[in-house]
Write a protein that holds these residues in place. Structure first.
Motif, PDB file in Angstrom:
ATOM      1  N   HIS A   1       6.259   3.426 -22.718  1.00  0.00           N
ATOM      2  CA  HIS A   1       5.077   2.906 -22.053  1.00  0.00           C
ATOM      3  C   HIS A   1       4.305   4.038 -21.364  1.00  0.00           C
ATOM      4  N   THR A   2       3.054   3.766 -21.053  1.00  0.00           N
ATOM      5  CA  THR A   2       2.224   4.698 -20.292  1.00  0.00           C
ATOM      6  C   THR A   2       2.184   4.234 -18.841  1.00  0.00           C
ATOM      7  N   VAL A   3       2.369   5.164 -17.908  1.00  0.00           N
ATOM      8  CA  VAL A   3       2.468   4.796 -16.497  1.00  0.00           C
ATOM      9  C   VAL A   3       1.517   5.639 -15.654  1.00  0.00           C
ATOM     10  N   TYR A   4       0.751   4.963 -14.822  1.00  0.00           N
ATOM     11  CA  TYR A   4      -0.081   5.624 -13.805  1.00  0.00           C
ATOM     12  C   TYR A   4       0.425   5.168 -12.444  1.00  0.00           C
ATOM     13  N   ARG A   5       0.872   6.112 -11.637  1.00  0.00           N
ATOM     14  CA  ARG A   5       1.305   5.813 -10.269  1.00  0.00           C
ATOM     15  C   ARG A   5       0.203   6.311  -9.331  1.00  0.00           C
ATOM     16  N   VAL A   6      -0.525   5.372  -8.743  1.00  0.00           N
ATOM     17  CA  VAL A   6      -1.672   5.729  -7.912  1.00  0.00           C
ATOM     18  C   VAL A   6      -1.225   5.954  -6.466  1.00  0.00           C
ATOM     19  N   THR A   7      -1.560   7.106  -5.896  1.00  0.00           N
ATOM     20  CA  THR A   7      -1.350   7.321  -4.469  1.00  0.00           C
ATOM     21  C   THR A   7      -2.654   7.027  -3.748  1.00  0.00           C
ATOM     22  N   LEU A   8      -2.593   6.161  -2.760  1.00  0.00           N
ATOM     23  CA  LEU A   8      -3.780   5.722  -2.035  1.00  0.00           C
ATOM     24  C   LEU A   8      -4.254   6.783  -1.045  1.00  0.00           C
ATOM     25  N   THR A   9      -5.536   6.785  -0.773  1.00  0.00           N
ATOM     26  CA  THR A   9      -6.151   7.793   0.087  1.00  0.00           C
ATOM     27  C   THR A   9      -5.457   7.894   1.443  1.00  0.00           C
ATOM     28  N   ALA A  10      -5.162   9.133   1.851  1.00  0.00           N
ATOM     29  CA  ALA A  10      -4.560   9.483   3.146  1.00  0.00           C
ATOM     30  C   ALA A  10      -3.067   9.200   3.212  1.00  0.00           C
ATOM     31  N   LEU A  11      -2.444   8.914   2.065  1.00  0.00           N
ATOM     32  CA  LEU A  11      -1.009   8.641   2.020  1.00  0.00           C
ATOM     33  C   LEU A  11      -0.329   9.563   1.016  1.00  0.00           C
ATOM     34  N   GLY A  12       1.005   9.655   1.104  1.00  0.00           N
ATOM     35  CA  GLY A  12       1.758  10.461   0.155  1.00  0.00           C
ATOM     36  C   GLY A  12       1.208  11.863   0.049  1.00  0.00           C
ATOM     37  N   GLU A  13       1.071  12.360  -1.189  1.00  0.00           N
ATOM     38  CA  GLU A  13       0.560  13.713  -1.404  1.00  0.00           C
ATOM     39  C   GLU A  13      -0.910  13.854  -1.053  1.00  0.00           C
ATOM     40  N   ARG A  14      -1.539  12.729  -0.683  1.00  0.00           N
ATOM     41  CA  ARG A  14      -2.933  12.758  -0.236  1.00  0.00           C
ATOM     42  C   ARG A  14      -3.029  12.573   1.284  1.00  0.00           C
ATOM     43  N   SER A  15      -1.903  12.758   1.966  1.00  0.00           N
ATOM     44  CA  SER A  15      -1.872  12.548   3.418  1.00  0.00           C
ATOM     45  C   SER A  15      -2.624  13.634   4.187  1.00  0.00           C
ATOM     46  N   HIS A  16      -2.999  14.711   3.497  1.00  0.00           N
ATOM     47  CA  HIS A  16      -3.814  15.732   4.157  1.00  0.00           C
ATOM     48  C   HIS A  16      -5.254  15.269   4.346  1.00  0.00           C
ATOM     49  N   LEU A  17      -5.641  14.185   3.691  1.00  0.00           N
ATOM     50  CA  LEU A  17      -6.987  13.637   3.838  1.00  0.00           C
ATOM     51  C   LEU A  17      -7.063  12.792   5.107  1.00  0.00           C
ATOM     52  N   SER A  18      -8.206  12.816   5.753  1.00  0.00           N
ATOM     53  CA  SER A  18      -8.393  12.063   6.988  1.00  0.00           C
ATOM     54  C   SER A  18      -8.265  10.566   6.735  1.00  0.00           C
ATOM     55  N   ALA A  19      -7.644   9.875   7.685  1.00  0.00           N
ATOM     56  CA  ALA A  19      -7.532   8.418   7.608  1.00  0.00           C
ATOM     57  C   ALA A  19      -8.676   7.733   8.345  1.00  0.00           C
ATOM     58  N   VAL A  20      -9.473   8.485   9.057  1.00  0.00           N
ATOM     59  CA  VAL A  20     -10.600   7.912   9.791  1.00  0.00           C
ATOM     60  C   VAL A  20     -11.606   7.329   8.799  1.00  0.00           C
ATOM     61  N   GLY A  21     -11.929   6.082   8.955  1.00  0.00           N
ATOM     62  CA  GLY A  21     -12.881   5.422   8.070  1.00  0.00           C
ATOM     63  C   GLY A  21     -12.280   4.858   6.802  1.00  0.00           C
ATOM     64  N   VAL A  22     -10.999   5.119   6.562  1.00  0.00           N
ATOM     65  CA  VAL A  22     -10.339   4.563   5.375  1.00  0.00           C
ATOM     66  C   VAL A  22     -10.007   3.099   5.635  1.00  0.00           C
ATOM     67  N   ASN A  23     -10.377   2.240   4.708  1.00  0.00           N
ATOM     68  CA  ASN A  23     -10.086   0.824   4.863  1.00  0.00           C
ATOM     69  C   ASN A  23      -9.543   0.247   3.558  1.00  0.00           C
ATOM     70  N   LEU A  24      -9.420  -1.068   3.491  1.00  0.00           N
ATOM     71  CA  LEU A  24      -8.878  -1.709   2.293  1.00  0.00           C
ATOM     72  C   LEU A  24      -9.760  -1.435   1.085  1.00  0.00           C
TER      73      LEU A  24
END
Length: 262
Positions: A59-82
């Motif tokens: 199968h083909t798999v895409y594991r999405v990391t959401l903004t400001a979490l995981g390896e994207r935790s260096h991104l600001s969480a200010v203004g991030v919403n659902l």
């Protein structure tokens, strides 16, 4: 009425049976595209092993990391919403030009994928909620319960009391964007209601499934919508405890169909 030679009839039967067997074999070995969405404070890394087993099965798999979490935790969480997190997944599907997607969400990820199927139901083949939030239209994370008394928010992140803010090893959990807790989800697209969905509560050792079902609003919402319910043994992070068997379930559940509801 003309009579066909017995040999010709036998040959026709063999050809038909062979073609049917090939079609059945193809269905049993159908390869799918999975898009996996993790839960709050986590990242795609939690689904690495489950994804590996799915890929080994072709199968083909895409594991999405959401903004400001995981390896994207260096991104600001200010203004991030659902909406930000919904767009993370929607844009992955659109920019990778994915169709007939098996979309899965764990825990908070259930809120995210609810927004995704509401926006692009035409791209989705099947949906799976793993021990996940199953919100109604217009509900936020705190629609049915108040914020915790020990709520702590720093730099746009909600910091759970159990979270180690200064971890020394990777991967690790991080503070979750606060804006995702207060924004209500939109689930009002009739096309989204038609999608086949599987709800999978993780059942910890010693837990009575019937008792859990009686008090779990998410489970109740799933049943009310006619979704298929499959239980899986383990804690809330069962995908870390038994990724191989969960991958097996994910392959089997793609053929689940909803039960018509009144």
């Amino acid at each position: 009425m003309p009579q066909f030679p017995r040999a010709l009839l036998c040959l026709c039967f063999v050809v038909f049976a062979s073609a049917f067997a090939r079609a059945d074999h193809h269905d049993a070995n159908q390869k799918n595209t999975y898009v996996i969405v993790h839960g709050a404070t986590a990242g795609a890394y939690e689904w690495k092993e489950t994804g590996r087993y799915l890929e080994q099965a072709g199968h083909t798999v895409y594991r999405v990391t959401l903004t400001a979490l995981g390896e994207r935790s260096h991104l600001s969480a200010v203004g991030v919403n659902l909406t930000t997190h919904i767009n993370d997944v929607v844009n992955t599907i659109r920019f990778e030009d994915l169709h007939d997607v098996i979309l899965t969400g764990h825990s908070y990820g259930g809120r995210v994928i609810t927004g995704v199927i509401n926006e692009i139901p035409e791209r989705i083949k099947h949906v799976m909620y793993f021990d996940a939030s199953v919100p109604q239209n217009g509900e936020s994370s705190w629609s049915h319960r108040p914020p915790p008394a020990d709520l702590l928010v720093k730099d746009g992140r909600r910091i759970p009391s159990w979270l180690n803010e200064n971890p020394t090893t990777y991967p690790h959990n991080v503070g979750h964007p606060f804006g995702t807790s207060v924004e209500p989800v939109t689930y009002d697209n009739p096309a989204a209601f038609e999608l086949n969905v599987t709800y999978v509560p993780f059942i910890a050792t010693g837990t009575d499934p019937d008792e859990r079902a009686a008090r779990d609003r998410n489970w109740q919402n799933a049943v009310a919508r006619g979704w298929t319910v499959r239980t899986f043994p383990g804690s809330h992070t069962a995908m870390l405890e038994n990724p191989q068997d969960l991958a097996v379930l994910m392959q089997a559940a793609v053929n689940d169909t909803n039960t018509p509801t009144p």
